[in-house]
Design a protein around this motif. Structure first.
Motif, mmCIF file in Angstrom:
data_model
loop_
_atom_site.group_PDB
_atom_site.id
_atom_site.type_symbol
_atom_site.label_atom_id
_atom_site.label_comp_id
_atom_site.label_asym_id
_atom_site.label_seq_id
_atom_site.Cartn_x
_atom_site.Cartn_y
_atom_site.Cartn_z
ATOM 1 N N GLN A 194 0.831 -1.201 0.000
ATOM 2 C CA GLN A 194 0.000 0.000 0.000
ATOM 3 C C GLN A 194 0.865 1.250 0.000
ATOM 4 N N VAL A 195 0.564 2.165 -0.937
ATOM 5 C CA VAL A 195 1.270 3.451 -1.006
ATOM 6 C C VAL A 195 0.236 4.550 -0.780
ATOM 7 N N ASN A 196 0.439 5.356 0.246
ATOM 8 C CA ASN A 196 -0.512 6.430 0.557
ATOM 9 C C ASN A 196 0.058 7.783 0.160
ATOM 10 N N ILE A 197 -0.749 8.533 -0.611
ATOM 11 C CA ILE A 197 -0.394 9.938 -0.867
ATOM 12 C C ILE A 197 -1.225 10.735 0.137
ATOM 13 N N SER A 198 -0.551 11.267 1.152
ATOM 14 C CA SER A 198 -1.251 11.913 2.271
ATOM 15 C C SER A 198 -0.990 13.412 2.286
ATOM 16 N N VAL A 199 -2.064 14.186 2.489
ATOM 17 C CA VAL A 199 -1.954 15.657 2.518
ATOM 18 C C VAL A 199 -2.847 16.220 3.621
ATOM 19 N N ALA A 200 -2.622 17.491 3.941
ATOM 20 C CA ALA A 200 -3.533 18.194 4.861
ATOM 21 C C ALA A 200 -4.893 18.334 4.169
ATOM 22 N N PRO A 201 -5.996 18.504 4.903
ATOM 23 C CA PRO A 201 -7.329 18.569 4.266
ATOM 24 C C PRO A 201 -7.438 19.656 3.195
ATOM 25 N N GLN A 202 -8.023 19.282 2.060
ATOM 26 C CA GLN A 202 -8.280 20.217 0.949
ATOM 27 C C GLN A 202 -9.778 20.545 0.984
ATOM 28 N N VAL A 203 -10.161 21.426 1.887
ATOM 29 C CA VAL A 203 -11.585 21.643 2.181
ATOM 30 C C VAL A 203 -12.274 22.443 1.078
ATOM 31 N N MET A 204 -13.514 22.032 0.758
ATOM 32 C CA MET A 204 -14.330 22.727 -0.244
ATOM 33 C C MET A 204 -15.725 22.932 0.319
ATOM 34 N N ALA A 205 -16.317 24.083 0.003
ATOM 35 C CA ALA A 205 -17.719 24.327 0.383
ATOM 36 C C ALA A 205 -18.612 23.779 -0.724
ATOM 37 N N TYR A 206 -19.730 23.122 -0.356
ATOM 38 C CA TYR A 206 -20.674 22.642 -1.368
ATOM 39 C C TYR A 206 -21.146 23.807 -2.222
ATOM 40 N N LYS A 207 -21.478 24.933 -1.548
ATOM 41 C CA LYS A 207 -21.842 26.177 -2.241
ATOM 42 C C LYS A 207 -21.143 27.302 -1.501
ATOM 43 N N LYS A 208 -20.505 28.215 -2.276
ATOM 44 C CA LYS A 208 -19.795 29.318 -1.620
ATOM 45 C C LYS A 208 -20.759 30.333 -1.044
ATOM 46 N N SER A 209 -21.989 30.347 -1.573
ATOM 47 C CA SER A 209 -22.996 31.285 -1.070
ATOM 48 C C SER A 209 -24.317 30.549 -0.890
ATOM 49 N N GLU A 210 -24.894 30.667 0.306
ATOM 50 C CA GLU A 210 -26.176 30.006 0.611
ATOM 51 C C GLU A 210 -27.215 31.071 0.939
ATOM 52 N N HIS A 211 -28.469 30.799 0.576
ATOM 53 C CA HIS A 211 -29.569 31.716 0.869
ATOM 54 C C HIS A 211 -30.584 31.009 1.759
ATOM 55 N N GLY A 212 -31.186 31.758 2.672
ATOM 56 C CA GLY A 212 -32.230 31.198 3.523
ATOM 57 C C GLY A 212 -33.271 32.247 3.841
ATOM 58 N N ASN A 213 -34.479 31.818 4.127
ATOM 59 C CA ASN A 213 -35.543 32.756 4.488
ATOM 60 C C ASN A 213 -35.621 32.912 5.999
ATOM 61 N N GLU A 214 -35.940 34.085 6.441
ATOM 62 C CA GLU A 214 -36.067 34.384 7.869
ATOM 63 C C GLU A 214 -37.024 33.387 8.527
ATOM 64 N N GLY A 215 -36.587 32.807 9.653
ATOM 65 C CA GLY A 215 -37.443 31.856 10.380
ATOM 66 C C GLY A 215 -37.264 30.414 9.945
ATOM 67 N N ASP A 216 -36.685 30.200 8.746
ATOM 68 C CA ASP A 216 -36.437 28.820 8.271
ATOM 69 C C ASP A 216 -35.124 28.297 8.845
ATOM 70 N N THR A 217 -34.753 27.056 8.444
ATOM 71 C CA THR A 217 -33.468 26.472 8.860
ATOM 72 C C THR A 217 -32.457 26.641 7.736
ATOM 73 N N GLY A 218 -31.283 27.178 8.061
ATOM 74 C CA GLY A 218 -30.199 27.326 7.078
ATOM 75 C C GLY A 218 -29.250 26.149 7.182
ATOM 76 N N VAL A 219 -28.768 25.638 6.040
ATOM 77 C CA VAL A 219 -27.835 24.501 6.040
ATOM 78 C C VAL A 219 -26.585 24.868 5.253
ATOM 79 N N LEU A 220 -25.424 24.841 5.929
ATOM 80 C CA LEU A 220 -24.133 25.105 5.287
ATOM 81 C C LEU A 220 -23.325 23.810 5.312
ATOM 82 N N THR A 221 -22.709 23.447 4.173
ATOM 83 C CA THR A 221 -22.017 22.158 4.089
ATOM 84 C C THR A 221 -20.613 22.314 3.519
ATOM 85 N N CYS A 222 -19.658 21.590 4.116
ATOM 86 C CA CYS A 222 -18.289 21.530 3.594
ATOM 87 C C CYS A 222 -17.882 20.069 3.445
#
Length: 333
Positions: A194-222
């Motif tokens: 087994q050969v592992n290519i290992s790196v620090a996390p390469q984090v990405m946002a599912y969406k760079k900008s999210e919209h939500g309506n007042e009073g609703d539930t907002g969901v942010l994902t990475c």
């Protein structure tokens, strides 16, 4: 009783596992037992039970129309080498201590050879925009009939050379190609490194900008597509940890492996609008991504509708005024 499937002799490496299968028919349905004789000249056959050899032996038998039995041995050592015997009998006195059974146990044998696993030195080198993965096998080993390089189930490269050394080259940087790779030696049995290519996390946002309506539930994902997996996820807003400012209990963080989700309950325009940062850490370092959250007023969805209503009212008013002001046609004589 008679066998319809007998166990097959197999070669395995130390630390591997092995499975032997046996099937017998007869009326009444025969019992199946497993016995073992080691390679030591003084060793005699001894019966194997489920849970034997520090619970490395598992026996799974079913007696339905006919008898089937599977013995599996995990984490093999050289002491597991020897003759394995599947025995079947349906004589009522087969297990009687003093009476000898009228019908003899029938036997079917298979040899298991456990070979010492050779040492494979695995290495990754980064050189002028290329990654070179290498495996070098040392110690005694059987004839090599070729190599394969694999990632998961996908074969990336194959050859038919007999060398103890094999390499695979990838164009690009470590961050783009992190993951678990395998060098496979075509020997009997097959040997894998087994050969592992290992790196620090390469984090990405599912969406760079999210919209939500007042009073609703907002969901942010990475997510983190790189290797090794993330050990710790955390969320920040304006430089402060979300868990630290969670007095209202409106923030819920759900993280599993390479994905994290921040849920914000009952969105508030003043409090919740802004930038959120997700941070991931593994044994090689950390990485982060930013998600911008915009919270719209509950009336936001009504504005287009109200605009259309206003336009219609203006048009109706203009038409009404125009009709009022227009002179009536001359009535002919």
């Amino acid at each position: 009783a008679g066998f319809i499937k007998s166990p097959l002799s197999q070669k395995r490496l130390t630390q591997d596992s092995v499975e032997l299968y046996c099937e017998a028919i007869g009326s009444p349905i025969p019992e199946i037992q497993w016995w073992f004789e080691g390679n030591d000249p003084n060793e005699t056959y001894a019966q194997l039970w489920d849970g034997a050899r520090q619970d490395r032996v598992k026996i799974n038998a079913t007696y339905n129309l006919h008898s089937t039995s599977t013995i599996s041995i995990a984490n093999l050592t050289s002491d597991d080498s020897g003759m394995y015997e599947c025995r079947a009998s349906n004589d009522p006195d087969r297990n009687h201590l003093s009476k000898s059974p009228k019908v003899k146990w029938i036997r079917s044998q298979a040899n298991v050879f456990v070979i010492e696993r050779p040492d494979i030195k695995a290495h990754v080198a980064e050189d002028s925009g290329k990654l070179v993965l290498t495996c070098n096998m040392s110690g005694p080993y059987s004839t090599i009939k070729g190599h394969e390089w694999m990632r998961g189930d996908k074969v990336l490269q194959k050859d038919e050379t007999d060398s103890a050394f094999t390499s695979y080259t990838i164009e690009g940087k470590m961050e783009e190609h992190s993951g678990m790779y395998e060098c496979v030696y075509k020997t009997n049995p097959e040997i894998r490194g087994q050969v592992n290519i290992s790196v620090a996390p390469q984090v990405m946002a599912y969406k760079k900008s999210e919209h939500g309506n007042e009073g609703d539930t907002g969901v942010l994902t990475c997510k983190n597509p790189s290797f090794p997996p993330v050990t710790t996820w955390s969320w920040y807003k304006n430089g402060q940890g979300v868990s630290a400012v969670n007095a209202s209990g409106r923030y819920i963080i759900k993280s599993s492996g390479n994905k994290t989700e921040l849920r914000i309950l009952k969105l508030n325009i003043e409090e919740d609008t802004g930038d959120y940062r997700c941070n991931a850490t593994n044994s090689y370092g950390s990485g982060d991504a930013t998600v911008n959250l915009r919270v719209r007023s509950r009336l936001a969805a009504l504005w287009p509708f109200l605009g259309i209503v206003a336009e219609v009212l203006v048009l109706v008013t203009i038409i009404f005024i125009y009709e009022k002001r227009r002179k009536p046609d001359e009535v002919p004589d």
